[in-house]
Design a protein around this motif. Structure first.
Motif, mmCIF file in Angstrom:
data_model
loop_
_atom_site.group_PDB
_atom_site.id
_atom_site.type_symbol
_atom_site.label_atom_id
_atom_site.label_comp_id
_atom_site.label_asym_id
_atom_site.label_seq_id
_atom_site.Cartn_x
_atom_site.Cartn_y
_atom_site.Cartn_z
ATOM 1 N N LEU A 140 3.919 1.731 -7.606
ATOM 2 C CA LEU A 140 3.657 1.086 -6.323
ATOM 3 C C LEU A 140 4.901 1.113 -5.430
ATOM 4 C CD1 LEU A 140 1.804 -0.534 -4.446
ATOM 5 C CD2 LEU A 140 2.604 -2.604 -5.604
ATOM 6 N N LEU A 141 6.051 0.789 -6.002
ATOM 7 C CA LEU A 141 7.290 0.845 -5.218
ATOM 8 C C LEU A 141 7.565 2.263 -4.713
ATOM 9 C CD1 LEU A 141 9.641 -1.505 -7.260
ATOM 10 C CD2 LEU A 141 8.687 -1.914 -4.978
ATOM 11 N N CYS A 142 7.344 3.238 -5.567
ATOM 12 C CA CYS A 142 7.535 4.640 -5.171
ATOM 13 C C CYS A 142 6.583 5.006 -4.041
ATOM 14 C CB CYS A 142 7.324 5.550 -6.386
ATOM 15 S SG CYS A 142 7.499 7.304 -6.032
ATOM 16 N N TRP A 143 5.323 4.605 -4.159
ATOM 17 C CA TRP A 143 4.326 4.907 -3.127
ATOM 18 C C TRP A 143 4.722 4.272 -1.790
ATOM 19 C CZ3 TRP A 143 0.693 1.712 -0.570
ATOM 20 C CH2 TRP A 143 -0.254 2.406 0.184
ATOM 21 N N LEU A 144 5.104 2.999 -1.836
ATOM 22 C CA LEU A 144 5.519 2.315 -0.599
ATOM 23 C C LEU A 144 6.733 2.994 0.020
ATOM 24 C CD1 LEU A 144 5.090 -1.397 -1.740
ATOM 25 C CD2 LEU A 144 3.681 -0.175 -0.054
ATOM 26 N N TRP A 145 7.694 3.343 -0.815
ATOM 27 C CA TRP A 145 8.910 3.984 -0.319
ATOM 28 C C TRP A 145 8.608 5.376 0.241
ATOM 29 C CZ3 TRP A 145 11.866 8.155 -2.291
ATOM 30 C CH2 TRP A 145 13.105 8.323 -1.655
#
Length: 153
Positions: A140-145
């Motif tokens: 999720l953090l990777c996707w948001l970033w």
């Protein structure tokens, strides 16, 4: 410098932010299991099922490496043990005395196997839960970033 190269490599991977994030999450999930030698295969297979980036899945299985094995699997074991209600040192091993006083014929092998299955059960449950939480969180953090840093068309 290394971090910068890692970020550049991540940005250069093929696929949408979702595909790259699913690949990363699949690899992190697989890397949380103590299946040495099979983590990469598991991560790539899972990424294929999730339509994620397989290269990122293979690379992110390295969340477990010679420097992180002991703390990661100890943490996974502890989580599993607590969820299963196992007490530290659970099992009636009956192993008394030092190594010098024990012979192969005097070892209670049923108790040793029982303890082995208890530990394995705790590690596998902990690995599953830690892998799900860590993989989903990092994915999720990777996707948001990646969505935020995507270059404008």
């Amino acid at each position: 410098m290394r971090l910068r190269r890692g970020v550049q490599w991540l940005l250069q991977q093929e696929g949408s932010p979702g595909q790259r994030s699913r690949g990363l999450a699949a690899g992190v999930f697989a890397g949380c299991f103590p299946f040495f030698g099979f983590q990469t295969l598991l991560g790539v297979a899972l990424a294929s099922l999730l339509r994620g980036n397989r290269i990122l899945a293979a690379a992110s299985t390295w969340i477990s490496n010679p420097f992180t094995y002991v703390p990661l699997y100890w943490f996974n074991y502890t989580i599993g043990r607590r969820l299963l209600g196992e007490q530290p040192g659970a099992g009636s091993t009956g192993l008394h005395g030092g190594a010098a006083s024990a012979s192969a014929s005097s070892v209670p092998w049923e108790d040793v196997w029982s303890l082995g299955w208890t530990v394995a059960r705790c590690v596998l449950l902990g690995s599953t839960l830690v892998g799900l939480v860590l993989g989903a969180s990092l994915g999720l953090l990777c996707w948001l970033w990646l969505r935020r840093t995507r270059p404008a068309p």
